[in-house]
Design a protein around this motif. Structure first.
Motif, PDB file in Angstrom:
ATOM      1  N   SER A 506      23.277  12.718  44.038  1.00 46.84           N
ATOM      2  CA  SER A 506      24.639  13.112  43.694  1.00 46.84           C
ATOM      3  C   SER A 506      25.598  12.484  44.686  1.00 46.84           C
ATOM      4  CB  SER A 506      24.783  14.645  43.715  1.00 46.84           C
ATOM      5  OG  SER A 506      23.886  15.260  42.809  1.00 46.84           O
ATOM      6  N   LEU A 507      26.885  12.508  44.341  1.00 47.71           N
ATOM      7  CA  LEU A 507      27.920  11.995  45.229  1.00 47.71           C
ATOM      8  C   LEU A 507      28.528  13.151  46.017  1.00 47.71           C
ATOM      9  CD1 LEU A 507      29.837   9.288  43.166  1.00 47.71           C
ATOM     10  CD2 LEU A 507      28.867   8.986  45.439  1.00 47.71           C
ATOM     11  N   PHE A 508      28.422  13.075  47.355  1.00 48.38           N
ATOM     12  CA  PHE A 508      28.974  14.091  48.233  1.00 48.38           C
ATOM     13  C   PHE A 508      30.195  13.538  48.961  1.00 48.38           C
ATOM     14  CE2 PHE A 508      24.666  15.565  47.640  1.00 48.38           C
ATOM     15  CZ  PHE A 508      24.794  16.956  47.620  1.00 48.38           C
ATOM     16  N   PRO A 509      31.094  14.419  49.415  1.00 49.34           N
ATOM     17  CA  PRO A 509      32.276  13.947  50.153  1.00 49.34           C
ATOM     18  C   PRO A 509      31.879  13.137  51.378  1.00 49.34           C
ATOM     19  CG  PRO A 509      32.509  16.273  49.586  1.00 49.34           C
ATOM     20  CD  PRO A 509      31.103  15.885  49.241  1.00 49.34           C
ATOM     21  N   GLY A 510      32.454  11.969  51.519  1.00 45.76           N
ATOM     22  CA  GLY A 510      32.246  11.148  52.705  1.00 45.76           C
ATOM     23  C   GLY A 510      30.935  10.395  52.768  1.00 45.76           C
ATOM     24  N   VAL A 511      30.062  10.537  51.752  1.00 43.59           N
ATOM     25  CA  VAL A 511      28.729   9.919  51.795  1.00 43.59           C
ATOM     26  C   VAL A 511      28.596   8.926  50.655  1.00 43.59           C
ATOM     27  CG1 VAL A 511      26.253  10.303  51.826  1.00 43.59           C
ATOM     28  CG2 VAL A 511      27.800  12.057  52.720  1.00 43.59           C
ATOM     29  N   PRO A 512      28.617   7.626  50.928  1.00 46.56           N
ATOM     30  CA  PRO A 512      28.433   6.658  49.856  1.00 46.56           C
ATOM     31  C   PRO A 512      27.064   6.801  49.205  1.00 46.56           C
ATOM     32  CG  PRO A 512      29.289   5.600  51.837  1.00 46.56           C
ATOM     33  CD  PRO A 512      28.889   6.972  52.222  1.00 46.56           C
ATOM     34  N   LEU A 513      27.024   6.586  47.915  1.00 42.54           N
ATOM     35  CA  LEU A 513      25.761   6.573  47.179  1.00 42.54           C
ATOM     36  C   LEU A 513      25.121   5.191  47.328  1.00 42.54           C
ATOM     37  CD1 LEU A 513      23.816   7.794  44.969  1.00 42.54           C
ATOM     38  CD2 LEU A 513      25.317   6.687  43.300  1.00 42.54           C
ATOM     39  N   THR A 514      23.845   5.164  47.726  1.00 39.60           N
ATOM     40  CA  THR A 514      23.113   3.907  47.847  1.00 39.60           C
ATOM     41  C   THR A 514      21.892   3.963  46.949  1.00 39.60           C
ATOM     42  OG1 THR A 514      23.838   3.620  50.139  1.00 39.60           O
ATOM     43  CG2 THR A 514      21.943   2.321  49.410  1.00 39.60           C
ATOM     44  N   VAL A 515      21.823   3.027  46.016  1.00 41.40           N
ATOM     45  CA  VAL A 515      20.728   2.956  45.050  1.00 41.40           C
ATOM     46  C   VAL A 515      20.215   1.523  45.041  1.00 41.40           C
ATOM     47  CG1 VAL A 515      20.041   3.293  42.648  1.00 41.40           C
ATOM     48  CG2 VAL A 515      21.811   4.745  43.646  1.00 41.40           C
TER      49      VAL A 515
END
Length: 786
Positions: A506-515
């Protein structure tokens, strides 16, 4: 380029006799002579070389064993042995085959070395048939991604395997390793992850050097901070390369943590395979997608939150103080719409009796009771983590539709039965968002990261008291719920291979999603990420592809893929072993079912080694054993916490309702009690005897007056935490709490703060109200403090 290197904060001071080289003992020198770590950081990826030098000081051939940590997300891609002017490249094989090659070489009198993974972040190197007086060098090559959130990338390199709690019944037969703990039915390889521990105060047995070469790779690098070690800066001015080196004499007793303030951006990088990579006939490559989260907005649904606090013996000292403060801040972040439970655990599980057996409404009164319970906890016992996780799963299984289910675990993670825990608790936690808070200078980051990933949550690591406030800001936003869920990836013009995309989460505040994932065919096109916001609205982001080069992306994808497969294996999918081995061998990345082995063709002896030594490791910084180990090394350490005075009387909390006769506004021997108002949302007033609280804290302060500066600093910090939680309605005590928070800052005047605390506590204990004009003291609601 102008870069600020933040000086060391905290209290990790090298021993004065550190840096003396090999440690001479009555039994001979310890085999590990030096450890050299060199990292080349480019953007958000680090290429690392680890060099271990072993020396045989015995009059007969030697086999040396070293159990050591590596970053849990690092991909080990190379292994080399150097001896007597010869270089032997390691070969990655199925683990059983590699062991057979190694044992056969030793029996034939040849040198050999083998590297094996015991846990995602624990590895073993064995070097055999080192002839007397000889040095053998082992080199490991790895690629490591840098964690990134809230504008900072973190390069974390662990340097010691901390003692782990080993549950279960000892097994009969020969142990699987040379460690100090017996194998058990819960941890069948316990003897492979429990190296002996050096006696505290021993001269430094290993020369440590660590250098980090920094290349921002186009990112805006603004600040660098080393939180546990002192580093020396070289270059970086006028376009010159920037290097940070560890100050000589540091010990292998805590993680190396470097934080880089820089800006990340949304991107899709495609890295085609080089000719000869893998077995695919068609052109293939690896993609890495980075998506910066949107701004926080929308309505957050109510939550059911279970907080688990580890109070086992390994949490003794600053870790228990930090864990209590972290847990109290988490409870404080709850709102009246939430429900919660607090479980503290060691060998037993305890709950605040006032909150009942189920999930309690997060009223002001219940939050106060929970914080009061947390403030009384001290470290003791063993880390029996499985039972509280199962109880938390049962509690969260009663959640109503439309409520987020959240589990927050605060621990150092030092357990040996990670596989058993993931197998038995992993399935029960499906649908629960699991957040882990690791508190330690040698934290078990691999296990805590795996546990958080099962619940699409976040893992936050706190390596020092100085990091706690910043870490808690992150945690507050994480447990507030993700910004975007139900993420799905859709390719446009890019041939993404099925079943290769790593977990979306999931997308959290301040945390880029890396896939990351694999693709076949032409390198181009775009990827669209779709999901739903917290208020149910559709969300979409399209990212065009850019072709880049390098080998790190391929290795890091393989490592992430192997971790996913291994987690599923631990959860009971045992038929995945073949796929794990095939993936490891195809992409050249070490895993638990494979091993690197290097065998010298030359014969140097008449048979196997005449002497075998397992390298003792440092006691982790901040750990305090309850009893002295043996002269050289100890078995897994047991921990006890000193008994302290009961805290219930100090806080003077009483059930809701009218005050009994003789209490309330009447002054007596223990003077004034004040009722903290409820919130008007169902919370009843709670009585707190501030005079008794001050008297109890004053007695504790005077008892601790003869401690060391470190102990007094920790006492003042702990006192500030307790007063901040429980004295928000008393002006003087609230002001004192704010003053004492400076005790943790470098250069704080401890004598002045100590005198100030004694003066204020004595005055309040004498019975004089803080401010007679305010019925509740300062008048600021404790449930709204920041």
């Amino acid at each position: 380029m102008s870069v600020t290197v933040t000086p060391l904060r905290g209290r990790c001071v090298p021993f004065p006799d550190a840096g003396l080289g090999a440690l001479a003992t009555a039994q001979g020198n310890l085999p590990l002579e030096s450890l050299d770590v060199t990292a080349d950081v480019s953007g958000l990826v680090a290429g690392v070389e680890v060099v271990q030098v072993f020396r045989n000081a015995f009059p007969e051939s030697l086999e040396a064993t070293y159990v050591f940590p590596l970053p849990d997300r690092a991909a080990v891609t190379g292994f080399r042995m150097e001896a007597d002017g010869h270089v032997v490249e390691g070969v990655l094989r199925e683990r059983g085959e590699a062991r057979a090659d190694y044992d056969r070489a030793l029996a034939e009198g040849r040198r050999a070395a083998i590297a094996e993974e015991e846990r995602p972040d624990v590895f073993t190197v064995r070097v055999g048939n080192i002839v007397p007086g000889e040095r053998v060098t082992v080199r490991l090559t790895l690629s490591q991604p840098l964690a990134y959130e809230d504008g900072a990338a973190v390069f974390r390199f662990p340097l010691v395997v901390a003692p782990r709690y080993i549950p279960g019944t000892p097994l009969d037969g020969t142990p699987s390793g040379a460690g100090t703990a017996p194998d058990t039915d819960a941890v069948p390889d316990a003897s492979r992850i429990t190296p002996p521990v050096l006696l505290p105060g021993f001269p430094n047995p290993v020369r440590l050097s660590l250098a980090v070469h920094l290349d921002p790779a186009g990112l805006d690098l603004r600040e660098i901070e080393s939180s546990l070690h002192t580093v020396v800066r070289e270059g970086g001015d006028g376009g010159a390369p920037l290097t940070l080196r560890l100050q000589p004499g540091e010990r292998l007793d805590r993680d190396f943590v470097l934080r880089l303030r820089l800006a990340a951006s949304t991107s899709l990088a495609l890295v085609p395979d080089e000719p000869g990579d893998g077995k695919a006939e068609a052109a293939e490559g690896t993609f890495t997608l980075t998506v910066v989260p949107p701004a926080a907005e929308g309505v957050r649904p109510p939550r059911d939150v279970v907080l688990l606090l580890d109070r086992s013996g390994s949490m003794h000292g600053w870790k228990m103080v930090a864990a209590r403060r972290a847990a109290a801040r988490i409870v404080d972040s709850l709102t009246a719409d939430d429900r919660f439970a607090v479980l503290s655990f060691d060998h037993a599980v305890e709950r605040p009796p006032e909150l009942g057996e189920g999930l309690a409404p997060a009223t002001d009164r219940n939050r106060f009771r929970a914080v009061e319970h947390l403030a009384r906890l001290d470290a003791r016992g063993g880390t029996e983590l499985l039972r509280p996780l199962e109880q938390a799963a049962d509690l969260l299984g009663t959640a109503e539709p439309g409520r987020d289910r959240v589990l927050v675990l605060v621990t150092d993670g030092q357990v040996g039965n990670e596989g058993q825990i993931l197998e038995r608790a992993g399935g029960r936690l499906r649908g629960v968002r699991v957040h882990t808070v690791g508190v330690d200078r040698a934290v078990n980051a691999g296990f805590l990261g795996r546990l958080a990933a099962l619940g699409a949550g976040r893992c936050e690591l706190v390596e020092s008291e100085d990091r706690l406030d910043a870490a808690m800001e992150h945690i507050h936003r994480r447990i507030g719920g993700p910004l975007v869920t139900d993420l799905a990836l859709h390719a446009e013009g890019l041939g993404v291979l099925p079943d290769t995309v790593t977990r979306l989460g999931s997308l959290f505040p301040g945390v880029p999603l890396t896939v990351s994932g694999r693709y076949a065919g032409a390198a181009g096109g775009a990827v669209v990420v779709r999901g739903r916001t917290a208020d149910g609205e559709p969300w979409e982001r399209r990212v065009p592809a850019v072709v880049t080069g390098g080998t790190a992306a391929r290795a890091l994808w393989a490592r992430a893929r192997l971790r996913d497969l291994e987690d599923r294996y631990d959860a009971g999918e045992w038929d995945l072993e073949r796929e794990i081995v095939e993936t490891s061998l195809r992409f050249g990345v070490l895993c638990r079912f494979t091993a690197f082995v290097a065998v010298d063709s030359r014969v140097v002896g008449d048979g196997g080694p005449g002497h075998r030594v397992i390298q003792p490791v440092e006691q982790p910084s901040g750990w305090e054993p309850s009893a002295p180990p043996s002269p050289l090394a100890a078995a897994p350490m047991a921990f006890t916490a000193p008994a302290g005075p009961p805290m219930a009387a100090a806080y003077g909390a009483a059930p809701a309702g009218p005050p009994p006769a003789g209490r309330g506004a009447t002054r007596g021997f223990f003077a004034v009690r004040r009722a903290l108002p409820g919130s008007g949302l169902g919370g009843a007033p709670i009585e707190v005897d501030f005079t008794a609280l001050a008297a109890e804290e004053l007695a504790r302060l005077r008892e601790a007056a003869g401690g060391s500066p470190y102990e007094r600093r920790m006492h003042l910090a702990d006192l500030a935490s307790r007063l901040r939680v429980l004295a928000e309605h008393h002006a003087e005590l609230s002001a004192l709490a704010a003053e004492l928070e400076a005790a943790e800052e470098p250069g704080a005047d401890l004598d002045r703060l100590w005198r100030r605390a004694e003066e204020v506590l004595a005055r309040v204990a004498g019975g004089r109200p803080a401010n007679p004009d305010l019925p509740g003291g300062s008048g600021r609601p404790f449930w709204k403090r920041m």
